[in-house]
Design an enzyme around this catalytic site. Sequence first.
Site, PDB file in Angstrom:
ATOM      1  N   HIS A 168      -5.147   0.616  -5.874  1.00 10.81           N
ATOM      2  CA  HIS A 168      -5.524   1.722  -6.760  1.00 10.81           C
ATOM      3  C   HIS A 168      -4.274   2.589  -6.988  1.00 10.81           C
ATOM      4  O   HIS A 168      -3.379   2.631  -6.134  1.00 10.81           O
ATOM      5  CB  HIS A 168      -6.550   2.649  -6.111  1.00 10.81           C
ATOM      6  CG  HIS A 168      -7.793   2.002  -5.598  1.00 10.81           C
ATOM      7  ND1 HIS A 168      -8.741   1.435  -6.411  1.00 10.81           N
ATOM      8  CD2 HIS A 168      -8.274   1.871  -4.330  1.00 10.81           C
ATOM      9  CE1 HIS A 168      -9.751   0.986  -5.679  1.00 10.81           C
ATOM     10  NE2 HIS A 168      -9.484   1.241  -4.393  1.00 10.81           N
ATOM     11  N   CYS A 196     -11.479   4.033   0.818  1.00 12.85           N
ATOM     12  CA  CYS A 196     -10.029   3.915   0.615  1.00 12.85           C
ATOM     13  C   CYS A 196      -9.499   5.049  -0.257  1.00 12.85           C
ATOM     14  O   CYS A 196      -8.505   5.712   0.091  1.00 12.85           O
ATOM     15  CB  CYS A 196      -9.694   2.565   0.004  1.00 12.85           C
ATOM     16  SG  CYS A 196     -10.767   2.099  -1.380  1.00 12.85           S
TER      17      CYS A 196
END
Length: 353
Positions: free
Chosen positions: A220, A141
């Site tokens: 994130h 990711c």
Amino acid sequence: MKVRVGVNGFGTIGKRVADAVARQPDLELVGVAKTRPTFEARRAVARGYPLYVAGSGSPEKFASAKLPVAGRLADLLARVDVIVDATPEDVGRANRSLYDSAGVRSIFQGGEEADVAEASFNALANYDTCRGKRSVRVVSCNTTGIARAAAVVLPRWGVEHWEVTLVRRAADPGEVKRGPINGIMPTLDMPSHHGPDVRTILPDLPIATTAVVVPTTLMHVHVNHVRLARPPSGSADLVEAFRSTPRFQLFAPWEGADGTPQVMEYARDRAGRDGLPTADMMENVLWERGIRVEGRDAYFFQAIHQESIVVPENIDAIRAMFNLADGPASIAMTDRALGIAGPRVPAAPRASG
Ligand code: NAD
């Protein structure tokens, strides 16, 4: 003729990839494989996905849970052209020989080391490199997020040096065994593994990454400082470059989506709209106010929804491997099918009165 796809490992990534495959006009989801009859196995059956027993899983346990199975992983492999492996880290490597001996092409995820496959993949950054390959790894990711941003910045202005600090989520929302739940944990190995991982896609990118893990499950956030080789004329240039690229979602200051809680609330709000199947955020999320250029120095934040950002990349990886379309056409087709091809910055609200 549709490309026949199987998904092995039906957890966070696998179930989303399966849903995404099922929505593509040129792909057929033949089935999904699971080791255990969990609530996610029940979800597969409810959606009409043929269920196969993977690894050391026992068909009897599925039978006693009243979940019908269509066979074992070997049976699924006999019916597909490509298998997407979405099993936990390192299991994919162990599975590689099964796929090879079944003569099936394979896609692995970012938890595997790069040498698990012939090439690492990101749709915006290196689609053509992966055309015709028999095995490909879709990077993690965070690496996907950085590679997409690099695909915007690098060809326009060149990069002299790129520093990213990754503020990483501690766990996915469904995970209970990871942490911290109260603490900020610096990744003391420097650079963090993300920089070298980006270079599996863009080998010459001069990038250094550091990371901290924080107690959140939503997304994130990357803090970027890029020293460009050639200066853009100003911040507006960089904003426009991101705005005009697929898989980037920009938030304007008036929207008040100033952090990851509002971004994921936006994702929940738009779910079910415009054909968007889930409350996911598959785009890199940037805040206009958080994009700044001073001379050759560019600064920007981006948020990455770890559970879903790699989903469209898995679809494009299949098209690249089977030469079904060129990169821009595949991205457009994927994004249309997933409902993420709409306007990326809504018009400002009109003043009333
Ligand atoms: P997960 O634990 O949510 O799902 C993995 C699934 O595979 C589970 O359902 C598990 O029961 C099943 N499984 C375990 N052993 C198996 C086997 N031998 N055969 C078949 N299935 C098996 O994991 P995930 O988060 O979906 O991660 C999968 C891969 O994707 C990893 O490489 C990970 O690094 C990568 N990835 C994860 C994220 C994320 O944030 N979750 C983001 C990007 C990439």
